[in-house]
Design a protein around this motif. Structure first.
Motif: not given
Length: 100
Positions: A4, A85, A87
């Protein structure tokens, strides 16, 4: 392998731009060693880095500490912004970055 990450700001002359920066062993494990060439493929909400011996971009850094630093157009095309955010997925010969 997955990680992350939050898109960070990079400020120059009072202007903040989105900044994506990764380094180290995860890059090496995916084949992104210092000096390796790659291309960036952008999409809405992310991008992919793909190793290519004729790639337009080059992994920075030195032996044991490769660095990829992306600021500007590639992040703008992906529509990722400061604070988003994401991944990061590392696979052999490619790295995918997608919005969460």
């Amino acid at each position: 392998m997955q990680q992350n990450y939050t898109i960070r700001p990079k400020t120059r002359k009072g202007v903040s731009k989105p900044h994506f920066w990764i380094e180290g062993k995860r890059l090496e494990a995916a084949g992104f060693v210092a000096g390796a060439r790659y291309n960036t493929i952008t999409s809405h909400g992310g991008f992919m880095l793909v190793l290519d011996s004729d790639g337009k971009k080059k992994v920075s850094g030195g032996a044991g500490r490769p660095i990829i630093d992306i600021v500007g157009r590639d992040l703008s095309k992906s529509l990722l912004r400061i604070g988003d955010d994401v991944l990061i997925t590392y696979t052999e010969n490619s790295i995918t970055v997608e919005a969460l």
